[in-house]
Design a protein around this motif. Structure first.
Motif, PDB file in Angstrom:
ATOM      1  N   GLY A   1      50.564  31.370  36.309  1.00  0.00           N
ATOM      2  CA  GLY A   1      50.500  32.719  35.794  1.00  0.00           C
ATOM      3  C   GLY A   1      50.057  32.864  34.362  1.00  0.00           C
ATOM      4  O   GLY A   1      49.932  33.997  33.875  1.00  0.00           O
ATOM      5  N   SER A   2      49.820  31.776  33.672  1.00  0.00           N
ATOM      6  CA  SER A   2      49.363  31.866  32.295  1.00  0.00           C
ATOM      7  C   SER A   2      47.889  32.240  32.248  1.00  0.00           C
ATOM      8  O   SER A   2      47.106  31.863  33.124  1.00  0.00           O
ATOM      9  CB  SER A   2      49.616  30.562  31.549  1.00  0.00           C
ATOM     10  N   SER A   3      47.508  32.957  31.206  1.00  0.00           N
ATOM     11  CA  SER A   3      46.150  33.468  31.061  1.00  0.00           C
ATOM     12  C   SER A   3      45.498  32.902  29.817  1.00  0.00           C
ATOM     13  O   SER A   3      46.172  32.567  28.838  1.00  0.00           O
ATOM     14  CB  SER A   3      46.149  34.991  30.986  1.00  0.00           C
TER      15      SER A   3
ATOM     16  N   ARG B   1      46.618  39.848  38.327  1.00  0.00           N
ATOM     17  CA  ARG B   1      46.606  39.419  39.724  1.00  0.00           C
ATOM     18  C   ARG B   1      47.580  40.249  40.526  1.00  0.00           C
ATOM     19  O   ARG B   1      48.707  40.507  40.100  1.00  0.00           O
ATOM     20  CB  ARG B   1      46.961  37.931  39.799  1.00  0.00           C
ATOM     21  N   ASP B   2      47.152  40.659  41.704  1.00  0.00           N
ATOM     22  CA  ASP B   2      47.993  41.359  42.654  1.00  0.00           C
ATOM     23  C   ASP B   2      48.068  40.480  43.895  1.00  0.00           C
ATOM     24  O   ASP B   2      47.155  40.478  44.719  1.00  0.00           O
ATOM     25  CB  ASP B   2      47.431  42.735  42.994  1.00  0.00           C
TER      26      ASP B   2
ATOM     27  N   ARG C   1      36.610  48.096  35.168  1.00  0.00           N
ATOM     28  CA  ARG C   1      37.508  47.160  35.817  1.00  0.00           C
ATOM     29  C   ARG C   1      36.788  46.474  36.970  1.00  0.00           C
ATOM     30  O   ARG C   1      36.268  47.136  37.872  1.00  0.00           O
ATOM     31  CB  ARG C   1      38.769  47.845  36.348  1.00  0.00           C
ATOM     32  N   LEU C   2      36.776  45.159  36.929  1.00  0.00           N
ATOM     33  CA  LEU C   2      36.213  44.358  37.996  1.00  0.00           C
ATOM     34  C   LEU C   2      37.323  43.872  38.914  1.00  0.00           C
ATOM     35  O   LEU C   2      38.421  43.556  38.461  1.00  0.00           O
ATOM     36  CB  LEU C   2      35.460  43.154  37.438  1.00  0.00           C
ATOM     37  N   SER C   3      37.016  43.794  40.200  1.00  0.00           N
ATOM     38  CA  SER C   3      37.967  43.314  41.185  1.00  0.00           C
ATOM     39  C   SER C   3      37.364  42.156  41.958  1.00  0.00           C
ATOM     40  O   SER C   3      36.149  42.090  42.156  1.00  0.00           O
ATOM     41  CB  SER C   3      38.358  44.428  42.167  1.00  0.00           C
TER      42      SER C   3
END
Length: 117
Positions: free
Chosen positions: A56-58, A72-73, A19-21
């Motif tokens: 918010g679309s990916s 996204r947080d 997991r990348l942040s």
């Protein structure tokens, strides 16, 4: 002023996960920004692997669909790239980006992902 600081990455075996942040600072209107991840492999053109738009679309590169998830947080001003079922072909340097009308294009520092047995 606007900074994107990446974390994560490393060496994993094929089939593993990472997991990348990407944490953003120096901006206020993060909700209007598009963000995502590119990867740059030596000898190849930079490739957009995942993006999330202001609404918010990916979207994902065809090669990672079903394996990678961008999220996204907003409370932490952070975007993530969850990478599952990793393949050797995923080996690359991954760069986070943020794109907004107000601040333009900004980049993270990049992080190495190596998938190898």
């Amino acid at each position: 002023q606007v900074q994107l600081v990446q974390s994560g990455g490393g060496l994993v075996q094929p089939g593993g996960s990472l997991r990348l942040s990407c944490a953003v600072s120096g901006v206020i209107f993060i909700s209007i920004a598009s963000m995502g991840w590119y990867r740059q492999t030596p000898g190849k053109q930079r490739e957009l692997v995942a993006g999330i738009t202001r609404d918010g679309s990916s979207n994902y590169a065809e090669s990672v669909k079903g394996r990678f998830t961008i999220s996204r947080d907003n409370a932490k001003n952070t975007v993530y790239l969850q990478m599952n079922s990793l393949k050797p072909e995923d080996t690359s340097v991954y760069y986070c980006y943020r794109d907004s009308p107000r601040y333009g294009r900004n980049w993270g520092q990049g992080t190495q992902v190596t998938v190898s047995s």
